[in-house]
Scaffold this motif. Sequence first.
Motif, PDB file in Angstrom:
ATOM      1  N   UNK A 210       0.678  -1.206  -0.055  1.00 17.06           N
ATOM      2  CA  UNK A 210       0.057  -0.104   0.126  1.00 17.06           C
ATOM      3  C   UNK A 210       0.919   1.133  -0.055  1.00 17.06           C
ATOM      4  N   UNK A 211       1.871   1.071   0.639  1.00 13.15           N
ATOM      5  CA  UNK A 211       2.964   2.433   0.893  1.00 13.15           C
ATOM      6  C   UNK A 211       3.673   2.621  -0.326  1.00 13.15           C
ATOM      7  N   UNK A 212       4.243   1.388  -1.140  1.00 10.36           N
ATOM      8  CA  UNK A 212       5.139   1.631  -2.235  1.00 10.36           C
ATOM      9  C   UNK A 212       4.961   1.355  -3.449  1.00 10.36           C
ATOM     10  N   UNK A 213       3.478   0.744  -3.667  1.00 12.54           N
ATOM     11  CA  UNK A 213       3.077  -0.111  -4.917  1.00 12.54           C
ATOM     12  C   UNK A 213       3.472   1.055  -6.156  1.00 12.54           C
TER      13      UNK A 213
ATOM     14  N   UNK B 112      17.946   2.423 -22.855  1.00 14.45           N
ATOM     15  CA  UNK B 112      18.514   2.038 -21.843  1.00 14.45           C
ATOM     16  C   UNK B 112      19.477   0.710 -22.122  1.00 14.45           C
ATOM     17  N   UNK B 113      20.531   0.623 -21.406  1.00 16.76           N
ATOM     18  CA  UNK B 113      21.277  -0.765 -21.519  1.00 16.76           C
ATOM     19  C   UNK B 113      20.854  -1.533 -20.684  1.00 16.76           C
ATOM     20  N   UNK B 114      21.128  -2.847 -21.105  1.00 20.94           N
ATOM     21  CA  UNK B 114      20.702  -4.186 -20.401  1.00 20.94           C
ATOM     22  C   UNK B 114      21.157  -4.158 -19.135  1.00 20.94           C
ATOM     23  N   UNK B 115      22.324  -3.616 -18.712  1.00 21.76           N
ATOM     24  CA  UNK B 115      22.867  -3.626 -17.494  1.00 21.76           C
ATOM     25  C   UNK B 115      22.031  -2.444 -16.464  1.00 21.76           C
ATOM     26  N   UNK B 116      21.247  -1.683 -17.221  1.00 22.88           N
ATOM     27  CA  UNK B 116      20.319  -0.888 -16.347  1.00 22.88           C
ATOM     28  C   UNK B 116      19.341  -1.636 -15.682  1.00 22.88           C
ATOM     29  N   UNK B 117      19.183  -2.820 -16.164  1.00 25.44           N
ATOM     30  CA  UNK B 117      18.103  -3.861 -15.344  1.00 25.44           C
ATOM     31  C   UNK B 117      18.799  -3.967 -13.697  1.00 25.44           C
ATOM     32  N   UNK B 118      20.151  -4.106 -13.541  1.00 19.20           N
ATOM     33  CA  UNK B 118      20.676  -4.169 -12.466  1.00 19.20           C
ATOM     34  C   UNK B 118      20.393  -3.123 -11.498  1.00 19.20           C
ATOM     35  N   UNK B 119      20.528  -2.046 -12.145  1.00 15.90           N
ATOM     36  CA  UNK B 119      20.209  -0.695 -11.271  1.00 15.90           C
ATOM     37  C   UNK B 119      18.748  -0.527 -10.945  1.00 15.90           C
ATOM     38  N   UNK B 120      17.835  -1.031 -11.693  1.00 14.13           N
ATOM     39  CA  UNK B 120      16.390  -1.181 -11.399  1.00 14.13           C
ATOM     40  C   UNK B 120      16.117  -2.137 -10.221  1.00 14.13           C
ATOM     41  N   UNK B 121      16.944  -3.242 -10.178  1.00 16.23           N
ATOM     42  CA  UNK B 121      16.752  -4.232  -9.050  1.00 16.23           C
ATOM     43  C   UNK B 121      17.256  -3.579  -7.693  1.00 16.23           C
ATOM     44  N   UNK B 122      18.346  -2.955  -7.724  1.00 14.38           N
ATOM     45  CA  UNK B 122      18.727  -2.316  -6.507  1.00 14.38           C
ATOM     46  C   UNK B 122      18.020  -1.206  -6.351  1.00 14.38           C
ATOM     47  N   UNK B 123      17.500  -0.504  -6.969  1.00 16.12           N
ATOM     48  CA  UNK B 123      16.369   0.729  -6.773  1.00 16.12           C
ATOM     49  C   UNK B 123      15.307   0.088  -6.137  1.00 16.12           C
ATOM     50  N   UNK B 124      14.727  -0.982  -6.635  1.00 18.60           N
ATOM     51  CA  UNK B 124      13.607  -1.529  -6.465  1.00 18.60           C
ATOM     52  C   UNK B 124      13.581  -1.996  -5.065  1.00 18.60           C
ATOM     53  N   UNK B 125      14.604  -2.770  -4.495  1.00 16.40           N
ATOM     54  CA  UNK B 125      14.809  -3.225  -3.308  1.00 16.40           C
ATOM     55  C   UNK B 125      15.055  -2.041  -2.204  1.00 16.40           C
ATOM     56  N   UNK B 126      15.610  -1.012  -2.445  1.00 12.76           N
ATOM     57  CA  UNK B 126      15.986   0.112  -1.725  1.00 12.76           C
ATOM     58  C   UNK B 126      14.607   1.053  -1.292  1.00 12.76           C
ATOM     59  N   UNK B 127      13.935   1.084  -2.363  1.00 14.73           N
ATOM     60  CA  UNK B 127      12.592   1.919  -2.188  1.00 14.73           C
ATOM     61  C   UNK B 127      11.370   1.063  -1.885  1.00 14.73           C
ATOM     62  N   UNK B 128      11.518   0.034  -1.169  1.00 16.17           N
ATOM     63  CA  UNK B 128      10.421  -0.581  -0.533  1.00 16.17           C
ATOM     64  C   UNK B 128      10.182  -2.121  -1.041  1.00 16.17           C
ATOM     65  N   UNK B 129      10.745  -2.632  -1.978  1.00 21.59           N
ATOM     66  CA  UNK B 129      10.828  -3.899  -2.434  1.00 21.59           C
ATOM     67  C   UNK B 129      11.251  -4.952  -1.417  1.00 21.59           C
ATOM     68  N   UNK B 130      12.601  -4.510  -0.565  1.00 16.53           N
ATOM     69  CA  UNK B 130      12.607  -5.488   0.365  1.00 16.53           C
ATOM     70  C   UNK B 130      11.704  -5.487   1.652  1.00 16.53           C
TER      71      UNK B 130
ATOM     72  N   UNK C 139       8.517  -5.128   1.117  1.00 18.83           N
ATOM     73  CA  UNK C 139       7.390  -5.940   0.705  1.00 18.83           C
ATOM     74  C   UNK C 139       7.595  -7.576   0.583  1.00 18.83           C
ATOM     75  N   UNK C 140       8.907  -7.871   0.229  1.00 24.03           N
ATOM     76  CA  UNK C 140       9.324  -9.168   0.088  1.00 24.03           C
ATOM     77  C   UNK C 140       9.367  -9.652   1.355  1.00 24.03           C
ATOM     78  N   UNK C 141       9.890  -9.245   2.321  1.00 20.94           N
ATOM     79  CA  UNK C 141       9.833  -9.677   3.905  1.00 20.94           C
ATOM     80  C   UNK C 141       8.536  -9.796   4.268  1.00 20.94           C
ATOM     81  N   UNK C 142       7.547  -8.896   4.032  1.00 19.63           N
ATOM     82  CA  UNK C 142       5.949  -9.207   4.424  1.00 19.63           C
ATOM     83  C   UNK C 142       5.297 -10.418   3.441  1.00 19.63           C
ATOM     84  N   UNK C 143       5.610 -10.579   2.120  1.00 19.99           N
ATOM     85  CA  UNK C 143       5.258 -11.496   1.438  1.00 19.99           C
ATOM     86  C   UNK C 143       5.856 -12.877   1.902  1.00 19.99           C
ATOM     87  N   UNK C 144       6.973 -13.042   2.549  1.00 17.98           N
ATOM     88  CA  UNK C 144       7.428 -14.444   2.899  1.00 17.98           C
ATOM     89  C   UNK C 144       6.912 -14.742   4.376  1.00 17.98           C
TER      90      UNK C 144
END
Length: 506
Positions: free
Chosen positions: A452-455, A473-491, A493-498
Amino acid sequence: MGNTTKRQRVLLAAAGTAAIAAGLSVWAVLSSAGEKTGIEKSQKKEISIVVTSLGTSFPPGMDENHNPYLDYIERNTKLNINVSLPPNESYHEKLNIVLSSTALPDMLYAVDDVWLSNKVQEHKLQPLDELIDQYGPDLKRKIPKEAWDQVTFNGMIYAVPSMNEVKGVELMYARKDWLDRLGLKPPRTLDEYYEVIRAFTFGDPDGNGVHDTIGLLLTEKLGRSAPFFGAFGTQLDSWLERDGKLVYSNTLPETKEALAFLRRLYAERLIDPEFPLNRTKTLEEKVASGKVGIFSAAWYDTRGPIDQNKQRDPKAEWIPLEYPTGPRGEKGTYSTSLVRGYSIVPAGSPNGADVIRLLNFIAGEGHSNLKLGFENEIWSMKDGKMVTNFPEHDKHKYRGIYSALVEVIEPELDKQRLDSLGEHFRLYENQKRVENNLIVNRFTGLPTPAMGKYMMKLSSMEEQFIKIVLGVASLDDFDQYVSRWRLEGGDEITREVNEWYRASLD
């Protein structure tokens, strides 16, 4: 990131202030235009509902408040129902405005589970348990516990769920006459798909001497790409199990592999270059035009754009394909959620009981007529089989805006209905082919607090995937997306989902 589709969430994230304001004015016009007057209004209890149009249209002289199917509902429920249809763009933002107004409707239909969760937390909705117990016997009988669980917050039910009648949507279809003309076999592996797509793009498969064919057709937001992600064992916007834990599919290396494959196709001009602008209507028009050789079809497209293409060109022959098998032997498509929509009663509405009576009728006594249409008008029985009157069926498709408020699953009725539309369309067969190739989203719980907070912010970040495919964008920008996703609420969410996942296994 719970049970709604990616397209619904991206649509919600893309809402703009100007569009919302425009939508409010249209909604107001619709509301005033839909008001009913006269003896009928005075004799019946009046309620107001806000629902989605599902993209349907009405025959001349009819609208959402004046048609035989609404008359049928009103006659049997003894209600006078004022229906409002906000435009589909930014639909949930418009619902927010409606919920903030002083003249609340008695019912709203929503399609986003995180939006629903947020409104429960904001105390905007009524709990419905007592009303369902008293006025909803058919709702209780026909809707399974698993669906009720998805609308139960802190032990109380806050919505009547509308169920998905299908478990998945996409499967591959190709022009067999083009394969035959080029001496190609139906592809099975990802490498074979690549060769067929290339041949369909540059091999003049229609024989007109011009390079004007589309090898592979996609739509905006990487729509109709699911089988290609499935070839790498992933799907967009799903929770998949890895080593006993749930992980968000968009962050997986397999998703990066799939993006790399699509990026290669686009760089080689094998994907329709206009795909970022293609809406579903555009896809239908291009398929019907006869310029498309292969695409991920919705299970019902055989009765839509594929059939339109065959009517224009009787030599056109389309066949379903095996899902592309990737380098590790994986294949499949995404699964739909059990629940596709939610009928809710705003806090403060005095007519909750009437809303539940309405929904109970739609799920129970009125279900067949609203789903199939009226017997001997839309369909009839002949030699033990249901036969559909196609012109009348198409004319009255709008009845779906009412039946969709609380869809229930009745497999035998659904098969009869699909077969009656023409067994040569393979509608039931298509559904089964999809169901046998699902990559299932393993998270089926309520939206977590972090969702609800980050979606909305995290969903908007998925635009990076389109830039990667386009080569912006370069294919390596995918890794930056993953890092940003984790930092900005993804981690979080993942903890709550598990936490939910561990509890669900106990």
